[in-house]
Design a protein around this motif. Structure first.
Motif, short mmCIF file in Angstrom:
data_model
loop_
_atom_site.label_atom_id
_atom_site.label_comp_id
_atom_site.label_asym_id
_atom_site.label_seq_id
_atom_site.Cartn_x
_atom_site.Cartn_y
_atom_site.Cartn_z
N GLY A 142 2.85 -12.78 75.43
CA GLY A 142 2.41 -11.81 76.35
C GLY A 142 3.67 -10.68 76.71
N PHE A 143 3.17 -9.75 77.49
CA PHE A 143 4.48 -8.79 77.73
C PHE A 143 5.41 -9.53 78.88
CE2 PHE A 143 0.71 -5.94 76.80
CZ PHE A 143 1.26 -5.06 75.97
N GLY A 144 4.83 -10.41 79.73
CA GLY A 144 5.65 -10.94 80.68
C GLY A 144 6.20 -12.14 80.20
N SER A 145 6.19 -12.49 78.89
CA SER A 145 6.87 -13.72 78.27
C SER A 145 7.99 -13.85 77.59
CB SER A 145 5.69 -14.44 77.25
OG SER A 145 4.61 -14.79 78.10
N ARG A 146 8.99 -12.92 77.95
CA ARG A 146 10.10 -12.61 77.19
C ARG A 146 11.19 -13.80 77.28
NH1 ARG A 146 13.60 -7.25 76.24
NH2 ARG A 146 15.29 -8.10 74.97
N ILE A 147 11.18 -14.60 78.48
CA ILE A 147 11.99 -15.55 78.66
C ILE A 147 11.67 -16.63 77.64
CG2 ILE A 147 12.62 -17.44 80.57
CD1 ILE A 147 12.61 -15.35 82.52
N LYS A 148 9.93 -17.07 77.72
CA LYS A 148 9.87 -17.97 76.76
C LYS A 148 10.12 -17.70 75.22
CE LYS A 148 5.57 -19.68 79.18
NZ LYS A 148 4.23 -19.98 79.30
N ARG A 149 10.10 -16.69 74.93
CA ARG A 149 10.49 -16.14 73.57
C ARG A 149 11.91 -16.45 73.14
NH1 ARG A 149 6.79 -11.81 74.85
NH2 ARG A 149 8.63 -10.47 75.27
N ASN A 150 12.78 -16.14 74.27
CA ASN A 150 14.13 -16.65 74.21
C ASN A 150 14.32 -18.07 74.05
OD1 ASN A 150 14.96 -13.86 74.11
ND2 ASN A 150 15.06 -13.54 76.20
N ILE A 151 13.71 -18.50 74.90
CA ILE A 151 13.76 -20.09 74.87
C ILE A 151 13.50 -20.80 73.31
CG2 ILE A 151 13.02 -22.26 75.76
CD1 ILE A 151 12.38 -21.18 78.30
N PHE A 152 12.44 -20.21 72.78
CA PHE A 152 11.87 -20.31 71.33
C PHE A 152 12.68 -20.27 70.45
CE2 PHE A 152 7.03 -20.25 72.53
CZ PHE A 152 7.06 -21.47 73.39
N ARG A 153 13.56 -19.18 70.72
CA ARG A 153 14.57 -18.52 69.62
C ARG A 153 15.62 -19.31 69.76
NH1 ARG A 153 13.03 -12.93 71.82
NH2 ARG A 153 11.54 -12.01 70.55
#
Length: 360
Positions: A142-153
């Motif tokens: 989602g739009f507010g999930s950039r931190i989660k995306r970085n954790i996955f990366r």
């Protein structure tokens, strides 16, 4: 009476005396009178016979003329049989209207759709010379999930060159997101900027990103993934899941070549009919008196084989969505000739040690 049968009137006789004399003469010569009457009556049959002959000749002539006309018409029909107009078929009418090609394409489209409903096939954008991928993995975000995306990366999901090399091995991974309700605002611009840097997004241009739109997001994801990549499997993953990528690839490799596979942690459950409660289902009345969901894969990780994903793509406009994406996907598959694979390794919330996913 003819004058030859009458007595001549002598000179000096009166008319009265002459009449009397004639009567006396007739009384003495009856045969002469009867012969005159007989000659008159004999003429009538002759006249009638003559008229009958004329009528017979007229009728015979007409019949002969009609026979000649029929023979002439028969000859003309035999000569012109090849030139007679035929009964127009639907195809002829379409041809006359200049629509034959459109009609042919319509019939072909109906045949393709029928085939797609039974087997899920559809001509894609990928040429036959290209190697088929093993899987396309879509990670919801989602739009507010950039931190989660970085954790996955930084954990299970490769990035940069490693992501490209993984694609060369047949596995594509993308974060899946729609567009803002206010198209082109800062939310959209931020995603576009991030995607230019990481190149790991699948942006659903026709989908509005919102929590209540998750069931529709599933339709857009599988449709867009099928149109973009030709793969054996299409995998939907929630953004709160840590994934054992190698374990997932191993499961998919073991199922390669399968047709109509619907894979996941299968479950059912109670349909919540009370508005305001968590997991409320507005369409609860469709599930019968028992108010129980049909068997379906849990929404945290859903795997569809190629033909099932293509079926969703073809029929997306008419597929019913429910309150939750997992039950929606299950409802699309339940009427198909699909193979349900209940794999405990894909139960992300279970306490099982050997599993390929876990709740973050």
């Amino acid at each position: 009476m003819e004058t030859g049968d009458r007595l001549p009137i002598r000179g000096g006789e009166t008319l009265a005396s002459a009449i009397k004399q004639e009567r006396r003469w007739r009384s003495h010569h009856p045969k002469s009178s009867s012969s005159s009457s007989a000659s008159q009556s004999s003429r009538a049959p002759l006249v009638m016979g003559f008229l009958s002959c004329l009528a017979w000749l007229y009728v015979a002539g007409r019949l002969w003329q009609d026979a000649e006309n029929r023979l002439l018409l028969s000859d003309l029909l035999q000569k012109n049989t090849g030139h007679l107009p035929k009964v127009l078929t639907v195809e002829d009418k379409l041809l006359n209207l200049g629509c034959k090609e459109i009609g042919r394409k319509t019939v072909e489209a109906e045949m393709d759709l029928t085939l797609a409903k039974s087997q899920g096939y559809l001509r894609g954008n990928v040429t036959s010379s290209e190697k088929k991928l093993l899987a396309v993995v879509g990670v919801y975000t989602g739009f507010g999930s950039r931190i989660k995306r970085n954790i996955f990366r930084g954990s299970w999901m490769p990035r940069g060159d490693a992501l490209r090399k993984l694609e060369e091995k047949g596995v594509v991974i993308r974060f899946v997101i729609g567009r803002s309700a206010n198209r082109g605002d800062s939310l959209d611009r931020n995603i576009d900027d991030e995607n230019r840097q990481t190149k790991d997004f699948l942006i659903l241009e026709s989908h509005e990103e919102a929590a209540e739109e998750l069931p529709r997001k599933a339709k857009f994801f599988f449709s867009s993934a099928v149109e973009s990549w030709d793969a054996e499997f299409y995998v939907k993953v929630d953004d709160n899941i840590n994934l054992d990528l190698n374990g997932l690839i191993e499961i998919l490799e073991s199922r390669r070549g399968g047709h109509g596979l619907y894979v996941g942690c299968m479950k059912s459950g109670v349909v919540i009919s009370e508005e305001g409660r968590q997991w409320y289902e507005p369409e609860w009345w469709k599930f019968g008196e028992a108010k129980s969901y049909f068997r379906h894969a849990a929404g945290s990780l859903i795997i569809l084989s190629n033909n099932l994903a293509r079926y969703i793509n073809i029929n997306s406009a008419s597929l019913q969505t429910y309150a939750h994406d997992d039950t929606s996907v299950g409802s699309w598959i339940i009427g198909l000739d699909a193979t349900y694979v209940d794999d405990d390794h894909l139960c992300c919330s279970s306490s099982r040690q050997e599993k390929v996913c876990s709740t973050a």
